[in-house]
Design an enzyme around this catalytic site. Structure first.
Site, mmCIF file in Angstrom:
data_model
loop_
_atom_site.group_PDB
_atom_site.id
_atom_site.type_symbol
_atom_site.label_atom_id
_atom_site.label_comp_id
_atom_site.label_asym_id
_atom_site.label_seq_id
_atom_site.Cartn_x
_atom_site.Cartn_y
_atom_site.Cartn_z
ATOM 1 N N GLN A 117 90.017 42.607 67.498
ATOM 2 C CA GLN A 117 88.354 42.678 67.419
ATOM 3 C C GLN A 117 87.850 41.885 68.427
ATOM 4 O O GLN A 117 86.673 42.156 68.969
ATOM 5 C CB GLN A 117 88.171 42.602 66.106
ATOM 6 N N CYS A 147 95.471 45.992 58.138
ATOM 7 C CA CYS A 147 96.554 44.931 57.940
ATOM 8 C C CYS A 147 96.544 44.052 57.137
ATOM 9 O O CYS A 147 97.517 43.382 56.723
ATOM 10 C CB CYS A 147 96.818 44.794 59.399
ATOM 11 N N HIS A 168 90.070 44.973 58.094
ATOM 12 C CA HIS A 168 91.435 45.456 58.763
ATOM 13 C C HIS A 168 92.222 45.668 57.661
ATOM 14 O O HIS A 168 92.577 44.766 56.759
ATOM 15 C CB HIS A 168 91.784 43.892 59.421
ATOM 16 N N CYS A 175 94.861 48.220 65.099
ATOM 17 C CA CYS A 175 95.073 46.770 65.400
ATOM 18 C C CYS A 175 96.452 46.542 66.412
ATOM 19 O O CYS A 175 97.292 47.345 65.939
ATOM 20 C CB CYS A 175 95.268 46.048 64.163
ATOM 21 N N GLU A 176 96.497 45.851 67.330
ATOM 22 C CA GLU A 176 97.642 46.100 68.457
ATOM 23 C C GLU A 176 98.698 45.289 67.748
ATOM 24 O O GLU A 176 99.958 45.373 68.321
ATOM 25 C CB GLU A 176 97.278 45.669 69.561
ATOM 26 N N HIS A 177 98.514 44.508 66.638
ATOM 27 C CA HIS A 177 99.666 43.869 66.358
ATOM 28 C C HIS A 177 100.517 44.304 65.415
ATOM 29 O O HIS A 177 101.588 44.154 65.021
ATOM 30 C CB HIS A 177 98.955 42.420 65.624
ATOM 31 N N HIS A 178 99.981 45.433 64.535
ATOM 32 C CA HIS A 178 100.492 46.225 63.512
ATOM 33 C C HIS A 178 100.573 47.780 63.537
ATOM 34 O O HIS A 178 100.862 48.462 62.915
ATOM 35 C CB HIS A 178 100.181 45.526 62.034
#
Lengths: 279, 236
Positions: B165, B195, B193, B124-127
Site C-alpha cells: 500500500q 491478509c 487488507h 498484496c504482494e506478500h500473500h
C-alpha cells in the site's frame, strides 16, 4: 468407523469422474493399481481410499444435484479431506503449493527474486492452507461434547457471525455475515459451536448456496431441533474486483428446515431477529 | 483549452515529446510514468502461454489443497482462476504515460482539485490476497490540469499489480506530479487488507491508511489541512 471392508475408488474412463465401490476403514489410505473387471482401455486405474461412505460426499456435496432426492449421507460424518494429514503430508502440500505460486508469479510477468516477492510463494501457500483449514476437521468432533439437554422452547438466534470463504470457481475470497436460528427440541447446542460450524464449512472452496445448506444441515443433525434457519449475506470479490464489477451488490442465500420451512410466522420471527445489518 | 502541442515553450517537459524517441532514454525509463510495464505490448500467443502456465499451477494447487479437481464445481476453476489472476495484474500491461498523455490541458485554474472515494482493488504482494478501499487524490494545478478520469485510470493501473500500500500511494502521487507538474499533490489511500482480516492477526475492523504529500502539500500545513478535509474518504 468400525467397518472392516476397504474402499476402492477408480476413475471411470467414460466419465473421468471418481466413483465409489465399497465402504472402507477411515484410517486406511492406500494407493494401488487395480485392473480386475475393468476394460483394458480404462484410463487411470489409480485407487485411493479416502472416503467414509458409499455416496458422493468427497466432492463437498457438489455432485448430488438432484435436490429432490433425500440426502443419503450425514453432513456430521462427512469425511474431512485432510483429516488424516500428518505433519509430513502437510509440509508436502505447502511445498507443492509454494512451487505453484512461484510459477504464478513468473507467469504474470513479475520477478520472483525481488525483495518483496522472495518469500511470497511460501506465505501465499501457508495462507491458502489456512483458508482451506475447514477440510481438516469433521463436524462431529466439534459439536459432540457441547450438546446439552435444556428445556428451552424458544428460538435461539446467533446473528452476524463474520464469515470468510473462498469462491471455488475463481479461488477469490467472498466474505460476509451469517445468522443462524433454531427452535430447540429439548436439546441446545453450545453457542460458540454454531460459530465453529460456520468456520469449518466456510474455510473451504465453497459456493455460497452449498455453504448455507451445509450449516443448516449440520445443526439439524447435531441436535435434531424443530427447525433450523440460516441466512448468509456476502460480498463476492470475484464479482466486485473483476467480471461484472458491481461494487455494491451482495448475495443473500438462506436455508430453512423443519418448522421454519412450514410455518411462515416462525420464519418471519427469525428474519426479524436475525437480520443482517449493512456492513 | 489549448492542446499541449500549442503550449508555451517555457515548459520543461513538453508532453508532445512523449512519443518521440528520447536520447535520454535512461532518464525516461526511471520515470514512474513508464514504470512496471512488465507485460506491455504482448502478443496473443504470449498471453496464451501465460494462461496455460497459470492453469497448470492452479490445477496442482487444487489437488494440493486436498480437493477433488475433477468434480463439477472445480472442473474449469484453473482456467477461471488463471484469467482472474491476469485481470488482477493487468496494471502491468499499460504504462501510465500511454494513458494520460493526451489528457493534459492548459487551464488557468489555481485552486485545489480533489477526486475522492475512488474505489481500488489490489493484491498484496506478500500473500497474493486482495486488499481494497478508497483513494483520494488532490493537486494544486500550475497552469495545467489532467483529465479527471485519468486520475482514476492512474489509480487503476498502479493498483492492478502486486502491491504494497505504501508504494501504491507513492506511485500515484509521483505519477500525477510528473504528468502535470502541479504546485503540489496529495494522495490518501485507506484500505482493508484481507491478509490481516481473513488470516494472521484476524482483526476484522482495522483499516490501513497511507498518504503521500508532495510539493505544497508537504511544505504548507494549511494546504494539507484543506486537502485532508475536502478529500476525506467516506467510510466503507
Amino acid at each position: 468407523m468400525t467397518s472392516q471392508s476397504t474402499d476402492i475408488v477408480f476413475i471411470d474412463s467414460t466419465t473421468s469422474r471418481e466413483c465409489h465401490l465399497f465402504e472402507f476403514t477411515s484410517k486406511l489410505r492406500t494407493i494401488m493399481k487395480v485392473n480386475q473387471d475393468l476394460p483394458h482401455d480404462s484410463v487411470n486405474l489409480t485407487v485411493r481410499s479416502v472416503k467414509s461412505c458409499t455416496c458422493s460426499n468427497h466432492d463437498n456435496g457438489d455432485s448430488d444435484r438432484n435436490t429432490n432426492a433425500p440426502r443419503k449421507y450425514s453432513v456430521l460424518d462427512e469425511k474431512a479431506l485432510r483429516e488424516d494429514d500428518t505433519k509430513l503430508v502437510r509440509d508436502q502440500r505447502v511445498q507443492t503449493m509454494s512451487r505453484s505460486y512461484e510459477i504464478i508469479l513468473e507467469s504474470i510477468g513479475e520477478d520472483p527474486t525481488r525483495q518483496g516477492l522472495l518469500k511470497t510463494p511460501k506465505r501465499a501457500a501457508e495462507a491458502l492452507v489456512f483458508f482451506t483449514k475447514g477440510y481438516e476437521q469433521s463436524i462431529r468432533e466439534i459439536v459432540s461434547d457441547a450438546i446439552f439437554d435444556e428445556d428451552c422452547e424458544n428460538m435461539v438466534v446467533v446473528k452476524e457471525i463474520d464469515m470468510y470463504s473462498l469462491c471455488e470457481h475463481h479461488m477469490v475470497p467472498f466474505f460476509g455475515k451469517v445468522s443462524v436460528g433454531y427452535l430447540p427440541n429439548k436439546r441446545v447446542l453450545g453457542l460458540s459451536k454454531i460459530a465453529r460450524i460456520v468456520e469449518v464449512f466456510s474455510r473451504r472452496l465453497q459456493v455460497q448456496e452449498r455453504l448455507t445448506r451445509q450449516i443448516a444441515e449440520a445443526i439439524a443433525e447435531a441436535i435434531k431441533p424443530r427447525g433450523v434457519a440460516v441466512i448468509v449475506e456476502c460480498l463476492h470479490m470475484c464479482m466486485i474486483m473483476r467480471g461484472a464489477q458491481k461494487v455494491n451488490s451482495r448475495t443473500t442465500t438462506s436455508a430453512m428446515l423443519g418448522v421454519f420451512r412450514e410455518d411462515p410466522k416462525s420464519r418471519e420471527e427469525f428474519l426479524s431477529l436475525g437480520r443482517i445489518n449493512p456492513f | 483549452m489549448a492542446h499541449l502541442s500549442e503550449s508555451s515553450n517555457n515548459d520543461d517537459i513538453n508532453m508532445n515529446n512523449l512519443h518521440i524517441e528520447d536520447k535520454k532514454n535512461d532518464v525516461r525509463r526511471s520515470s514512474v510514468l513508464d514504470e512496471g510495464t512488465l507485460r506491455e505490448n504482448e502478443s496473443e500467443s504470449k498471453h496464451e502461454q501465460r494462461l496455460d502456465a497459470l492453469k497448470n499451477a492452479y490445477g496442482i494447487m487444487l489437488n494440493s489443497v486436498g480437493e477433488d479437481a475433477m468434480r463439477q464445481g472445480l472442473l474449469k476453476t484453473p482456467e477461471r482462476a488463471a484469467k482472474a489472476m491476469l485481470f488482477f495484474t493487468k496494471g502491468y500491461e499499460q504504462s501510465v504515460r500511454d494513458v494520460v498523455s493526451d489528457a493534459i490541458f492548459d487551464e488557468e485554474c489555481d485552486n485545489m482539485v480533489v477526486v475522492k472515494d475512488i474505489d481500488i482493488y489490489s493484491l498484496c504482494e506478500h500473500h497474493l490476497i486482495p486488499f481494497f478501499g478508497k483513494v483520494s487524490v488532490g493537486y494544486l494545478p500550475n497552469k495545467r490540469v489532467i483529465g479527471l478520469s485519468k486520475i482514476a485510470r492512474i489509480v487503476e493501473i498502479f493498483s492492478r499489480r502486486l502491491q504494497v500500500q505504501e508504494r501504491l500511494t507513492q506511485q500515484i502521487a509521483q505519477a500525477i506530479e510528473e504528468a502535470v507538474q502541479p504546485l503540489g499533490v496529495g494522495v490518501i489511500v485507506e484500505c482493508v487488507h484481507m491478509c490481516m482480516v481473513m488470516r494472521g492477526a484476524e482483526k476484522v475492523n482495522s483499516r490501513t491508511t497511507t498518504s503521500a504529500m508532495l510539493g505544497n502539500f508537504r511544505h504548507n500545513a494549511k494546504t494539507r489541512e484543506e486537502f485532508l478535509i475536502i478529500g476525506r474518504n467516506s467510510s466503507f
